[in-house]
Design an enzyme around this catalytic site. Structure first.
Site, PDB file in Angstrom:
ATOM      1  N   HIS A 126     -57.655   3.506  32.317  1.00  0.00           N
ATOM      2  CA  HIS A 126     -58.887   2.771  32.617  1.00  0.00           C
ATOM      3  C   HIS A 126     -58.949   2.465  34.113  1.00  0.00           C
ATOM      4  O   HIS A 126     -57.998   1.938  34.689  1.00  0.00           O
ATOM      5  CB  HIS A 126     -58.941   1.465  31.819  1.00  0.00           C
ATOM      6  CG  HIS A 126     -60.226   0.725  31.984  1.00  0.00           C
ATOM      7  ND1 HIS A 126     -61.329   0.945  31.177  1.00  0.00           N
ATOM      8  CD2 HIS A 126     -60.602  -0.227  32.881  1.00  0.00           C
ATOM      9  CE1 HIS A 126     -62.314   0.162  31.562  1.00  0.00           C
ATOM     10  NE2 HIS A 126     -61.903  -0.564  32.589  1.00  0.00           N
ATOM     11  N   CYS A 165     -63.075  -0.565  26.792  1.00  0.00           N
ATOM     12  CA  CYS A 165     -63.890   0.556  26.326  1.00  0.00           C
ATOM     13  C   CYS A 165     -63.857   0.703  24.814  1.00  0.00           C
ATOM     14  O   CYS A 165     -64.623   1.504  24.265  1.00  0.00           O
ATOM     15  CB  CYS A 165     -63.411   1.858  26.977  1.00  0.00           C
ATOM     16  SG  CYS A 165     -63.543   1.874  28.776  1.00  0.00           S
ATOM     17  N   CYS A 219     -60.047   7.123  44.661  1.00  0.00           N
ATOM     18  CA  CYS A 219     -59.973   7.397  46.098  1.00  0.00           C
ATOM     19  C   CYS A 219     -61.152   6.748  46.818  1.00  0.00           C
ATOM     20  O   CYS A 219     -62.310   7.099  46.556  1.00  0.00           O
ATOM     21  CB  CYS A 219     -59.974   8.898  46.350  1.00  0.00           C
ATOM     22  SG  CYS A 219     -59.869   9.329  48.108  1.00  0.00           S
ATOM     23  N   CYS A 243     -64.393   1.970  38.520  1.00  0.00           N
ATOM     24  CA  CYS A 243     -65.453   2.702  37.820  1.00  0.00           C
ATOM     25  C   CYS A 243     -65.826   2.036  36.502  1.00  0.00           C
ATOM     26  O   CYS A 243     -66.854   2.382  35.911  1.00  0.00           O
ATOM     27  CB  CYS A 243     -65.008   4.142  37.563  1.00  0.00           C
ATOM     28  SG  CYS A 243     -64.704   5.104  39.062  1.00  0.00           S
ATOM     29  N   CYS A 263     -57.617   0.748  24.746  1.00  0.00           N
ATOM     30  CA  CYS A 263     -58.358   0.084  25.816  1.00  0.00           C
ATOM     31  C   CYS A 263     -59.288  -0.951  25.194  1.00  0.00           C
ATOM     32  O   CYS A 263     -60.228  -0.596  24.473  1.00  0.00           O
ATOM     33  CB  CYS A 263     -59.153   1.090  26.639  1.00  0.00           C
ATOM     34  SG  CYS A 263     -60.102   0.348  27.990  1.00  0.00           S
TER      35      CYS A 263
END
Length: 383
Positions: A186, A176, A201, A190, A173
């Site tokens: 990822h 990150c 969700c 968020c 990633c």
């Protein structure tokens, strides 16, 4: 004497230097007739950053709208059922007490699971999967892609990793700056990597993953139970209002809407809950159902499927008495998951499981049909 200034041409992505005579050292005349005083900063980057922060703030506020809608509907259903139906419509005391007690049990369990699904933060990879300062500096300074891949391979030898990217490379990633554990993805909402990510969700405004997947399943199940109980107990009074056996007052409209809303939510929840039950039985996430994880022998949707019973145990834990309660009982730490067959264990990006266990990682006991790490396995990454 000359002063060298940096000038940015809108038609070019590179900065070009131009010189200005000392007769007017404080002013420079860039192209297109725009004048910029020496020492002033271009307000463009700051303005863009402020706009970006404002948009992210608005996004965070708007992301709570689905949660507010669900909460409003549930609060209205509480008022309509407890007050309009039980207190103002029912006359049988035993029936009234029974309905109120059972309703509150369903209501409390629904609210409890919904709260846990919303406010349980998603689990993120441990520091072992993050690049160290020296590795990060070495990776960023290197411009050759092949050498960068080799750097990641060397780092991944110490980690319990079995899956790869579609290209066969290490799953890394860039945002990150970490090597992704198996089943980790990822989340752009968020803005972090989530262990065993299932999906983001909007109805819980949270990422559903390793830390709260059990809570999400219980939330769906208790939502269905809540809707079924309301529909089943309201139906007879719906018929009485419909045929005129009960007075035509405001309770009639609450009862009518209670039945319709309960049935509508039940139908939608039934399909969603059924789909996730199938995923649990197969030990897949929603992302893995659409894009199979890649192992040494290629993509395999059943790579983590170790049998229905063990699949359920991974999510709900060993103690069946806690299965129906929203307390965390899932097995493991979200970084390592048993594999289906022994042949797939020949793709570990792992030199020694014992080293991982000594460092504080997960140390799974191998059983029949599960994978046991082979410390002698070498890494074979295809480019």
């Amino acid at each position: 004497m000359t002063v060298s200034l940096l000038h940015f041409s809108p038609g070019n992505t590179l900065f070009s230097k131009f010189r200005k005579s000392s007769a007017d050292p404080l002013r420079a005349v860039p192209r297109r007739g725009l004048s910029v005083a020496a020492g002033e900063h271009d307000p463009g980057p700051g303005l863009k950053m402020a706009i970006s922060r404002g948009l992210r703030c608005c996004q965070r506020i708007f992301s709570w709208i689905p949660v507010v809608i669900i909460s409003s509907v549930v609060l209205w259903s509480y008022y309509a059922y407890v007050f309009e139906l039980c207190f103002f419509t029912l006359h049988n005391t035993l029936e009234k007490v029974t309905y109120v007690l059972v309703f509150h049990v369903c209501f409390v369990m629904f609210c409890w699971t919904y709260w846990k699904a919303i406010f349980t933060p998603p689990s993120t990879p441990s520091k072992k999967f993050h690049l160290s300062f020296s590795d990060k500096e070495r990776y960023e300074m290197e411009e050759r892609p092949d050498v960068q891949k080799q750097i990641l391979i060397d780092i991944a030898k110490k980690l319990p990793i079995f899956t790869r990217a579609q290209s066969g490379a290490i799953r890394f990633c860039d945002r990150c700056q970490l090597i992704k554990p198996d089943r980790c993805h990822h989340c752009s909402v968020c803005e972090t990597c989530v262990l065993k990510m299932d999906h983001h969700c909007p109805w819980v405004n949270n990422c559903v993953g390793f830390s709260n997947y059990k809570f999400f399943l219980l939330f769906l199940s208790y939502s269905m139970l809540y809707c079924v109980f309301i529909a089943a107990t309201v139906f007879q009074y719906f018929l009485k209002f419909w045929v005129g056996e009960l007075p035509n007052d405001r309770a009639k409209f609450h009862v009518l809407f209670l039945l319709f809303v309960a049935l509508m939510f039940f139908v939608s929840l039934m399909f969603l809950f059924g789909y996730h039950c199938w995923l649990v039985a197969k030990n897949r996430s929603t992302l893995e159902a659409f894009s199979a994880p890649v192992f040494q022998n290629g993509p395999d949707r059943n790579g983590f499927n170790v049998g229905v019973r063990k699949n359920l145990t991974q999510v709900f834990g060993e103690d069946k008495r806690l299965w129906l309660f929203p307390v965390f009982t899932s097995q493991g730490d979200g970084h390592y998951f048993p594999l289906r067959t022994l042949c797939e264990s020949q793709n570990p990006l792992l030199a020694s499981e014992g080293r991982w266990g000594e460092d504080g990682g997960s140390d799974e006991d191998s059983t029949d049909g599960e994978v046991e790490h082979d410390p002698s396995v070498t890494i074979d990454v295809e480019y």
